[in-house]
Design an enzyme around this catalytic site. Sequence first.
Site, PDB file in Angstrom:
ATOM      1  N   GLU A   9      33.280  38.015  34.391  1.00  0.00           N
ATOM      2  CA  GLU A   9      34.484  38.253  35.189  1.00  0.00           C
ATOM      3  C   GLU A   9      35.603  37.336  34.699  1.00  0.00           C
ATOM      4  O   GLU A   9      36.766  37.733  34.638  1.00  0.00           O
ATOM      5  CB  GLU A   9      34.190  37.996  36.659  1.00  0.00           C
ATOM      6  CG  GLU A   9      35.372  38.227  37.573  1.00  0.00           C
ATOM      7  CD  GLU A   9      35.033  37.954  39.024  1.00  0.00           C
ATOM      8  OE1 GLU A   9      34.633  38.904  39.713  1.00  0.00           O
ATOM      9  OE2 GLU A   9      35.156  36.796  39.437  1.00  0.00           O
ATOM     10  N   HIS A  49      41.292  49.806  33.159  1.00  0.00           N
ATOM     11  CA  HIS A  49      42.596  49.971  33.801  1.00  0.00           C
ATOM     12  C   HIS A  49      42.501  50.798  35.081  1.00  0.00           C
ATOM     13  O   HIS A  49      43.385  51.593  35.397  1.00  0.00           O
ATOM     14  CB  HIS A  49      43.619  50.557  32.822  1.00  0.00           C
ATOM     15  CG  HIS A  49      44.046  49.567  31.795  1.00  0.00           C
ATOM     16  ND1 HIS A  49      43.305  49.317  30.658  1.00  0.00           N
ATOM     17  CD2 HIS A  49      45.104  48.725  31.759  1.00  0.00           C
ATOM     18  CE1 HIS A  49      43.911  48.381  29.951  1.00  0.00           C
ATOM     19  NE2 HIS A  49      45.002  47.996  30.595  1.00  0.00           N
ATOM     20  N   HIS A  80      43.730  42.164  42.865  1.00  0.00           N
ATOM     21  CA  HIS A  80      43.838  41.236  41.752  1.00  0.00           C
ATOM     22  C   HIS A  80      42.993  41.800  40.618  1.00  0.00           C
ATOM     23  O   HIS A  80      42.159  42.678  40.827  1.00  0.00           O
ATOM     24  CB  HIS A  80      43.376  39.815  42.136  1.00  0.00           C
ATOM     25  CG  HIS A  80      41.916  39.694  42.397  1.00  0.00           C
ATOM     26  ND1 HIS A  80      41.320  40.107  43.569  1.00  0.00           N
ATOM     27  CD2 HIS A  80      40.916  39.220  41.613  1.00  0.00           C
ATOM     28  CE1 HIS A  80      40.019  39.885  43.506  1.00  0.00           C
ATOM     29  NE2 HIS A  80      39.742  39.350  42.332  1.00  0.00           N
ATOM     30  N   CYS A  88      40.585  36.407  46.694  1.00  0.00           N
ATOM     31  CA  CYS A  88      39.989  37.662  46.220  1.00  0.00           C
ATOM     32  C   CYS A  88      40.085  38.775  47.264  1.00  0.00           C
ATOM     33  O   CYS A  88      39.829  39.934  46.958  1.00  0.00           O
ATOM     34  CB  CYS A  88      38.536  37.451  45.811  1.00  0.00           C
ATOM     35  SG  CYS A  88      38.368  36.386  44.375  1.00  0.00           S
TER      36      CYS A  88
END
Length: 136
Positions: A125, A80, A39, A33
Amino acid sequence: MVYLTRQEHFNAAHKLFNPKWSKEQNEAVFGVCANENWHGHNYDLFVTIKGEPNPDTGFLFDVKKLSILVKQYVIDKLDHKNLNMDVDFMKDKMCSTENLAIAIWQQLAPHLPGDVKLHCIKLYETARIYVEYFGD
């Protein structure tokens, strides 16, 4: 007391990285992460409000209006986007799912009418990892 939940979805990128730590410490704590190239996640957001139904409509709150508020103050700002770089309300915060859920609460709560209260932000998530936030 009635509880009403609206589900939304957005995609966003981030990385977990504490600038006070070395690259090695970040990688040790955050693993992949902390990837320098970011990511992403396909987030599922559940916004739950509470209150009493209006005697004239039977509604706690018009779900179309709730959808508009969630899209305007949350989805349009997150979808986005790079959470670390593009989202004003995440500036200078660790972009964990926990902090994101709190920030979403802070974005929505002021825009609900006085007789409707925000009860919970549930933010997935992944299919197996989610956070619930019930306010301060």
